[in-house]
Design a protein around this motif. Structure first.
Motif, PDB file in Angstrom:
ATOM      1  N   GLY A  20      16.715  -1.837 -31.939  1.00  0.00           N
ATOM      2  CA  GLY A  20      16.254  -1.558 -30.580  1.00  0.00           C
ATOM      3  C   GLY A  20      17.394  -1.523 -29.577  1.00  0.00           C
ATOM      4  N   GLU A  21      18.397  -2.360 -29.779  1.00  0.00           N
ATOM      5  CA  GLU A  21      19.543  -2.364 -28.865  1.00  0.00           C
ATOM      6  C   GLU A  21      20.446  -1.162 -29.096  1.00  0.00           C
ATOM      7  N   GLN A  22      20.491  -0.653 -30.313  1.00  0.00           N
ATOM      8  CA  GLN A  22      21.235   0.579 -30.552  1.00  0.00           C
ATOM      9  C   GLN A  22      20.606   1.736 -29.779  1.00  0.00           C
ATOM     10  N   ARG A  23      19.287   1.772 -29.735  1.00  0.00           N
ATOM     11  CA  ARG A  23      18.597   2.785 -28.937  1.00  0.00           C
ATOM     12  C   ARG A  23      18.951   2.645 -27.454  1.00  0.00           C
ATOM     13  N   LYS A  24      18.999   1.407 -26.967  1.00  0.00           N
ATOM     14  CA  LYS A  24      19.379   1.173 -25.571  1.00  0.00           C
ATOM     15  C   LYS A  24      20.809   1.625 -25.309  1.00  0.00           C
ATOM     16  N   LEU A  25      21.677   1.375 -26.277  1.00  0.00           N
ATOM     17  CA  LEU A  25      23.069   1.775 -26.113  1.00  0.00           C
ATOM     18  C   LEU A  25      23.190   3.292 -26.023  1.00  0.00           C
ATOM     19  N   GLU A  26      22.388   4.005 -26.788  1.00  0.00           N
ATOM     20  CA  GLU A  26      22.400   5.465 -26.674  1.00  0.00           C
ATOM     21  C   GLU A  26      22.025   5.908 -25.263  1.00  0.00           C
ATOM     22  N   ILE A  27      21.046   5.239 -24.674  1.00  0.00           N
ATOM     23  CA  ILE A  27      20.640   5.580 -23.305  1.00  0.00           C
ATOM     24  C   ILE A  27      21.755   5.242 -22.320  1.00  0.00           C
ATOM     25  N   ALA A  28      22.391   4.080 -22.502  1.00  0.00           N
ATOM     26  CA  ALA A  28      23.505   3.704 -21.621  1.00  0.00           C
ATOM     27  C   ALA A  28      24.634   4.717 -21.710  1.00  0.00           C
ATOM     28  N   ARG A  29      24.959   5.164 -22.917  1.00  0.00           N
ATOM     29  CA  ARG A  29      26.024   6.155 -23.091  1.00  0.00           C
ATOM     30  C   ARG A  29      25.649   7.472 -22.411  1.00  0.00           C
ATOM     31  N   ALA A  30      24.390   7.885 -22.536  1.00  0.00           N
ATOM     32  CA  ALA A  30      23.949   9.111 -21.867  1.00  0.00           C
ATOM     33  C   ALA A  30      24.036   8.969 -20.350  1.00  0.00           C
ATOM     34  N   LEU A  31      23.655   7.815 -19.833  1.00  0.00           N
ATOM     35  CA  LEU A  31      23.704   7.598 -18.386  1.00  0.00           C
ATOM     36  C   LEU A  31      25.131   7.574 -17.856  1.00  0.00           C
ATOM     37  N   ARG A  49       7.610  -1.527 -25.324  1.00  0.00           N
ATOM     38  CA  ARG A  49       7.344  -1.870 -23.926  1.00  0.00           C
ATOM     39  C   ARG A  49       8.643  -2.013 -23.146  1.00  0.00           C
ATOM     40  N   ALA A  50       9.666  -2.589 -23.765  1.00  0.00           N
ATOM     41  CA  ALA A  50      10.959  -2.714 -23.093  1.00  0.00           C
ATOM     42  C   ALA A  50      11.560  -1.339 -22.813  1.00  0.00           C
ATOM     43  N   THR A  51      11.398  -0.409 -23.742  1.00  0.00           N
ATOM     44  CA  THR A  51      11.896   0.950 -23.536  1.00  0.00           C
ATOM     45  C   THR A  51      11.147   1.629 -22.405  1.00  0.00           C
ATOM     46  N   GLU A  52       9.851   1.419 -22.337  1.00  0.00           N
ATOM     47  CA  GLU A  52       9.053   1.974 -21.244  1.00  0.00           C
ATOM     48  C   GLU A  52       9.577   1.470 -19.896  1.00  0.00           C
ATOM     49  N   GLU A  53       9.833   0.167 -19.797  1.00  0.00           N
ATOM     50  CA  GLU A  53      10.361  -0.389 -18.553  1.00  0.00           C
ATOM     51  C   GLU A  53      11.713   0.213 -18.218  1.00  0.00           C
ATOM     52  N   LEU A  54      12.540   0.439 -19.239  1.00  0.00           N
ATOM     53  CA  LEU A  54      13.866   1.012 -19.011  1.00  0.00           C
ATOM     54  C   LEU A  54      13.753   2.446 -18.506  1.00  0.00           C
ATOM     55  N   VAL A  55      12.844   3.234 -19.075  1.00  0.00           N
ATOM     56  CA  VAL A  55      12.688   4.623 -18.623  1.00  0.00           C
ATOM     57  C   VAL A  55      12.197   4.663 -17.176  1.00  0.00           C
ATOM     58  N   PHE A  56      11.260   3.802 -16.829  1.00  0.00           N
ATOM     59  CA  PHE A  56      10.830   3.731 -15.436  1.00  0.00           C
ATOM     60  C   PHE A  56      11.999   3.355 -14.520  1.00  0.00           C
ATOM     61  N   ALA A  57      12.830   2.418 -14.969  1.00  0.00           N
ATOM     62  CA  ALA A  57      13.987   2.007 -14.174  1.00  0.00           C
ATOM     63  C   ALA A  57      14.979   3.154 -14.007  1.00  0.00           C
ATOM     64  N   VAL A  58      15.164   3.954 -15.054  1.00  0.00           N
ATOM     65  CA  VAL A  58      16.031   5.135 -14.960  1.00  0.00           C
ATOM     66  C   VAL A  58      15.488   6.090 -13.910  1.00  0.00           C
ATOM     67  N   ARG A  59      14.177   6.357 -13.967  1.00  0.00           N
ATOM     68  CA  ARG A  59      13.550   7.237 -12.978  1.00  0.00           C
ATOM     69  C   ARG A  59      13.731   6.685 -11.558  1.00  0.00           C
ATOM     70  N   ASP A  60      13.640   5.376 -11.421  1.00  0.00           N
ATOM     71  CA  ASP A  60      13.786   4.760 -10.100  1.00  0.00           C
ATOM     72  C   ASP A  60      15.199   4.894  -9.545  1.00  0.00           C
ATOM     73  N   GLN A  61      16.171   5.223 -10.395  1.00  0.00           N
ATOM     74  CA  GLN A  61      17.537   5.484  -9.939  1.00  0.00           C
ATOM     75  C   GLN A  61      17.715   6.932  -9.468  1.00  0.00           C
ATOM     76  N   GLY A  62      16.633   7.723  -9.489  1.00  0.00           N
ATOM     77  CA  GLY A  62      16.706   9.103  -9.043  1.00  0.00           C
ATOM     78  C   GLY A  62      16.994  10.089 -10.159  1.00  0.00           C
ATOM     79  N   ILE A  63      16.848   9.662 -11.398  1.00  0.00           N
ATOM     80  CA  ILE A  63      17.132  10.509 -12.556  1.00  0.00           C
ATOM     81  C   ILE A  63      15.813  10.944 -13.174  1.00  0.00           C
TER      82      ILE A  63
END
Length: 287
Positions: free
Chosen positions: A171-182, A204-218
């Motif tokens: 699950g953290e590897q998936r998060k790292l992929e998102i961090a690298r993309a950002l 559920r943690a990924t869902e929260e992260l995607v919402f947080a990404v959207r909240d940054q204007g992305i």
């Protein structure tokens, strides 16, 4: 738990009044096989849009057309009103970043180093500066590291900055992929099955992260087989079947559409969003 990070738009990402992304009449053929058939799709600023469909529906192929990995046989893909060049690094520079269905981290590099790789399109220093390692190079390197650490804090990975990527839990590897993309400072993030193989808590943690990404204007465009994840997350959902867009609308409209039920869901969607259960159980590669 994510923290707020300041998004740093580049000149290519200054918002305008039109659609952020506009795909018009996209067709992708491989010899005699038509994988994507005349697909139109728009993503607007501040939206999360889902792309669903059975295995083989053409979802990942369509993503590849949007990001320059494939040159569409016909049709156009525009971002911020300009037609995108069919080269992945130029698409990234324009402001579109993506993750992949199969994790593509640099396994023997650290977590921090993986994110720094994502900064390369925003680095202004050239080869000469890197060779002589002058003051400008060191300032740019320090700024990149600071930004990378902000992104690791945002995704909850800061404490593992010095760990090798291969040693992270799935699950953290998936998060790292998102961090690298950002790290490329995108205006639009494309996620290809971000919860594949995850347990309900990770989903559920990924869902929260995607919402947080959207909240940054992305804005976010996401492929996913987990229907509860998609219907809870997205402002709009488009359904591909055999390469064609069958229907597009709000989650409520799509999950009750008889054509979608017949072609994909099998029965009207019911249940509590976000519990991670798969409606179709499909996790195979999608061409």
């Amino acid at each position: 738990m994510t923290t707020t990070i300041p998004h740093q738009p580049t000149p290519e990402q200054v918002p305008d009044s039109g659609p952020l992304l506009q795909a018009s009449g996209v067709i992708m053929r491989f010899g005699g096989l038509t994988a994507v058939r005349d697909v139109d799709l728009t993503v607007n600023n501040g939206e999360i849009v889902g792309l669903i469909g059975p295995n083989g529906a053409g979802k990942t192929t369509f993503f590849n057309c949007l990001t320059g990995l494939y040159v569409p046989t016909e049709g156009t893909v525009s971002f911020r009103g300009s037609v995108l060049p069919p080269k992945p690094h130029l698409v990234t520079k324009a402001g579109i970043a993506r993750t992949f269905q199969n994790i593509r981290l640099f396994a023997n590099m650290t977590v921090l180093e993986n994110v720094l790789v994502g900064r390369h399109t925003r680095t202004r220093e050239g080869l000469l500066s890197a060779l002589i390692r002058g003051p400008g190079y060191h300032r740019a390197e320090a700024a990149s590291r600071a930004r990378a650490m902000e992104l690791l804090e945002f995704t909850g990975l800061a404490a593992k900055a010095d760990h090798l990527a291969r040693n992270l839990p799935y699950g953290e590897q998936r998060k790292l992929e998102i961090a690298r993309a950002l790290a490329s400072e995108p205006g639009l993030l494309l996620l290809d099955e971000p919860t594949a193989g995850m347990n309900p808590q990770e989903t559920r943690a990924t869902e929260e992260l995607v919402f947080a990404v959207r909240d940054q204007g992305i804005a976010v465009l996401v492929i996913e087989h987990d229907m509860r994840f998609i219907f809870n997350l997205c402002d709009r959902v488009a359904v591909l079947v055999q390469g064609e867009k069958l229907v597009e609308g709000t989650s409520e409209v799509v999950q009750q559409d008889e054509r979608v039920i017949a072609a994909y869901l099998g029965e009207p969607f019911e249940g509590t969003p976000g519990d991670g259960e798969q409606t179709t159980g499909e996790q195979e590669n999608d061409r």
